[in-house]
Design an enzyme around this catalytic site. Structure first.
Site, PDB file in Angstrom:
ATOM      1  N   THR A  41       0.819  -1.218   0.000  1.00  0.00           N
ATOM      2  CA  THR A  41       0.000   0.000   0.000  1.00  0.00           C
ATOM      3  C   THR A  41       0.854   1.270   0.000  1.00  0.00           C
ATOM      4  OG1 THR A  41      -0.169  -0.235   2.403  1.00  0.00           O
ATOM      5  CG2 THR A  41      -1.984  -1.095   1.092  1.00  0.00           C
ATOM      6  N   HIS A  46       7.043  -0.165   6.855  1.00  0.00           N
ATOM      7  CA  HIS A  46       7.129   0.663   8.059  1.00  0.00           C
ATOM      8  C   HIS A  46       7.314  -0.242   9.265  1.00  0.00           C
ATOM      9  CE1 HIS A  46       2.975  -0.509   8.817  1.00  0.00           C
ATOM     10  NE2 HIS A  46       2.629  -0.036   7.630  1.00  0.00           N
ATOM     11  N   HIS A  49       5.725  -3.655   9.822  1.00  0.00           N
ATOM     12  CA  HIS A  49       6.214  -4.849   9.128  1.00  0.00           C
ATOM     13  C   HIS A  49       7.473  -5.427   9.766  1.00  0.00           C
ATOM     14  CE1 HIS A  49       4.146  -2.498   5.838  1.00  0.00           C
ATOM     15  NE2 HIS A  49       3.552  -3.665   5.720  1.00  0.00           N
ATOM     16  N   LYS A  83      -9.618  -1.469  10.240  1.00  0.00           N
ATOM     17  CA  LYS A  83      -9.988  -0.222   9.571  1.00  0.00           C
ATOM     18  C   LYS A  83     -11.467   0.085   9.782  1.00  0.00           C
ATOM     19  CE  LYS A  83      -5.920   0.324   7.885  1.00  0.00           C
ATOM     20  NZ  LYS A  83      -5.070   1.420   8.339  1.00  0.00           N
ATOM     21  N   ARG A  87     -10.277   1.093   2.553  1.00  0.00           N
ATOM     22  CA  ARG A  87      -8.983   1.610   2.124  1.00  0.00           C
ATOM     23  C   ARG A  87      -9.080   2.245   0.748  1.00  0.00           C
ATOM     24  NH1 ARG A  87      -4.172  -0.730   4.627  1.00  0.00           N
ATOM     25  NH2 ARG A  87      -4.727  -2.338   6.146  1.00  0.00           N
ATOM     26  N   GLN A 173      -7.040 -14.067   0.338  1.00  0.00           N
ATOM     27  CA  GLN A 173      -5.860 -14.428   1.120  1.00  0.00           C
ATOM     28  C   GLN A 173      -5.827 -15.922   1.398  1.00  0.00           C
ATOM     29  OE1 GLN A 173      -4.554 -11.733   4.239  1.00  0.00           O
ATOM     30  NE2 GLN A 173      -3.976 -13.451   5.537  1.00  0.00           N
ATOM     31  N   ASP A 194      -3.379  -9.360  14.150  1.00  0.00           N
ATOM     32  CA  ASP A 194      -4.582  -8.812  13.529  1.00  0.00           C
ATOM     33  C   ASP A 194      -4.976  -9.589  12.270  1.00  0.00           C
ATOM     34  OD1 ASP A 194      -2.361  -7.978  12.121  1.00  0.00           O
ATOM     35  OD2 ASP A 194      -3.046  -5.918  11.842  1.00  0.00           O
ATOM     36  N   LYS A 229      -0.407   0.842  18.835  1.00  0.00           N
ATOM     37  CA  LYS A 229       0.659   0.374  17.961  1.00  0.00           C
ATOM     38  C   LYS A 229       1.841   1.331  17.995  1.00  0.00           C
ATOM     39  CE  LYS A 229      -1.980  -2.312  14.566  1.00  0.00           C
ATOM     40  NZ  LYS A 229      -2.298  -2.462  13.122  1.00  0.00           N
ATOM     41  N   LYS A 232       4.347   5.374  15.405  1.00  0.00           N
ATOM     42  CA  LYS A 232       3.741   6.633  14.984  1.00  0.00           C
ATOM     43  C   LYS A 232       4.598   7.791  15.483  1.00  0.00           C
ATOM     44  CE  LYS A 232       0.079   5.004  12.928  1.00  0.00           C
ATOM     45  NZ  LYS A 232      -0.085   5.141  11.467  1.00  0.00           N
ATOM     46  N   THR A 233       4.896   8.737  14.596  1.00  0.00           N
ATOM     47  CA  THR A 233       5.701   9.890  14.953  1.00  0.00           C
ATOM     48  C   THR A 233       4.915  11.168  14.673  1.00  0.00           C
ATOM     49  OG1 THR A 233       6.667  10.209  12.757  1.00  0.00           O
ATOM     50  CG2 THR A 233       7.722   8.594  14.194  1.00  0.00           C
TER      51      THR A 233
END
Length: 404
Positions: A41, A46, A49, A83, A87, A173, A194, A229, A232-233
């Site tokens: 995506t 990031h 992963h 979500k 998406r 999947q 998840d 999670k 995140k910045t």
């Protein structure tokens, strides 16, 4: 052969398994082809992963064969897990470009040579040519809608709206697992916790066609003590691509991780021996910072290489202890515009996304320039601020930018 099950268990990776006893026995008997899926995506992986890549690396080091499935096909739908909204749909050109970027990063963690060489496959190669009626007759008839709607990834979306388009993700999947099972002898699907419902779907699909050697295992998501999670910045996701997140910013993120998370971070994101991790995690008060420094260096070295990790460490030392060089900290070139406003400088660095938020940071005492607190929202830079050829803009105690 070292049983990788013991390593994964000791380091705290394992969250859920479909057949615990059989999986442990399987790891101890033979080389197991396994797969981990990544939806492209974005053109970079990031931190979300990162754990997957570490698990795959541990698996390969113990003799098992990694199959990294890049979801060029499933990314056209998008996984609804976690979500609240559908998406954004990507074009095939977007996906192809993202796949190229991701492949380069995977190579830092896995070897593509040798007896158990990793391979990368793209499910677009088989999903995009499927015929709808044939697929629904062969695969769709093996899935219970009632059971699917009970899964969290779908149940949580019922109030806000769930499209049939997204519901097909689990079927896609699951079919991926079946395809890899039949093509490469892949017996195990692994993924973040998840993905549990999707993984069970694939395991059950293979067993419904008469096979009994398909398995699923999920590992822990990287979270803070509040259960949020990690990764995140101020600017958003913590990327593994240095053009999106600089090695210095990457290093600083782990250098500033909360005390309670350091043991988990060291276990999941480094190859440090467990004995060393226990020793570092036992440090208290100010001494725990030594564990954070070691963790930040080891993690940055894995992603960006030792040279970049050393530079990031040096820049961090220069800021926090007055030693080392500032050359490698995040730098913004003002291109001669010395008379920029403090608000514009904050936005330019990405410290805040809007003028309103920038002003709030200033009025709340969160912004410093060259270690002097800025309280005037109308402050304009002058030559005095650049007397050393640069100025240091700082948010709080942990976020720094060099302005030249």
């Amino acid at each position: 052969m070292t049983n990788v099950f013991n390593i994964l268990e000791e380091r705290g990776y394992i969250e859920q398994m479909t057949h615990p006893t059989e999986i442990k026995e399987l790891f101890g008997k033979q080389s197991v082809p396994f797969y981990i899926g990544i939806d492209p995506t974005a053109d970079s992986l990031h931190v979300g992963h990162f754990v997957s890549l570490m698990v795959a690396s541990h698996m390969q080091k113990c003799g098992h064969k990694p199959i990294i499935l890049v979801g060029g096909g499933t990314a056209t739908i998008g996984d609804p897990s976690g979500k609240t909204d559908m998406r954004k749909m990507l074009t095939h050109e977007d996906i192809d470009n993202n796949v190229k970027g991701i492949k380069k990063q995977i190579a830092k963690f896995l070897s593509f040579e040798g007896e158990n060489a990793a391979i990368i496959v793209n499910n677009a190669d088989w999903l995009l040519d499927l015929k709808f009626i044939d697929f629904m007759r062969e695969i769709g008839t093996l899935f219970s809608v009632n059971k699917m709607l009970a899964a969290d990834c779908y149940k949580n979306r019922l109030d806000t709206g769930l499209t049939f388009f997204e519901m097909s993700y689990m079927l896609m999947q699951s079919y991926d697992f079946l395809h890899l099972y039949e093509t490469y002898g892949c017996k195990l699907q692994m993924g973040g916790n998840d993905q549990w419902s999707n993984i069970i779907g694939g395991v059950d699909l293979i067993r419904k066609i008469g096979k009994d050697d398909s398995f699923g295992l999920t590992f822990k998501l990287l979270t803070t003590k509040e259960g949020k999670k990690m990764g995140k910045t101020e600017k958003g996701a913590l990327w593994l691509d240095e053009t999106k997140t600089s090695p210095y910013e990457f290093y600083q993120y782990w250098r500033n991780v909360e005390d309670e998370s350091i043991e988990t971070v060291l276990k999941l994101l480094t190859f440090l021996p467990i004995e060393k991790i226990k020793e570092l995690s036992a440090l208290k008060d100010e001494k725990i910072n030594e564990a954070k420094k070691i963790g930040a260096f080891e993690i940055t070295k894995l992603v960006h290489g030792e040279e970049q990790a050393l530079k990031a460490e040096e820049a961090s030392n220069a800021l926090f202890s007055g030693t080392g060089s500032l050359d490698n900290m995040p730098t913004i070139n003002l291109e001669g515009n010395k008379n920029i406003s403090i608000v514009d400088a904050i936005i330019l660095t990405g410290i805040a996304p809007s003028k309103g938020q920038a002003r709030t940071l200033i009025t709340q005492g969160g912004i410093s320039l060259n270690d002097n607190k800025i309280t005037d929202v109308n402050y304009i830079f002058s030559d005095y601020d650049f007397k050393d050829g640069y100025a240091i803009l700082k948010k709080g105690k942990k976020i720094f930018y060099k302005l030249i």
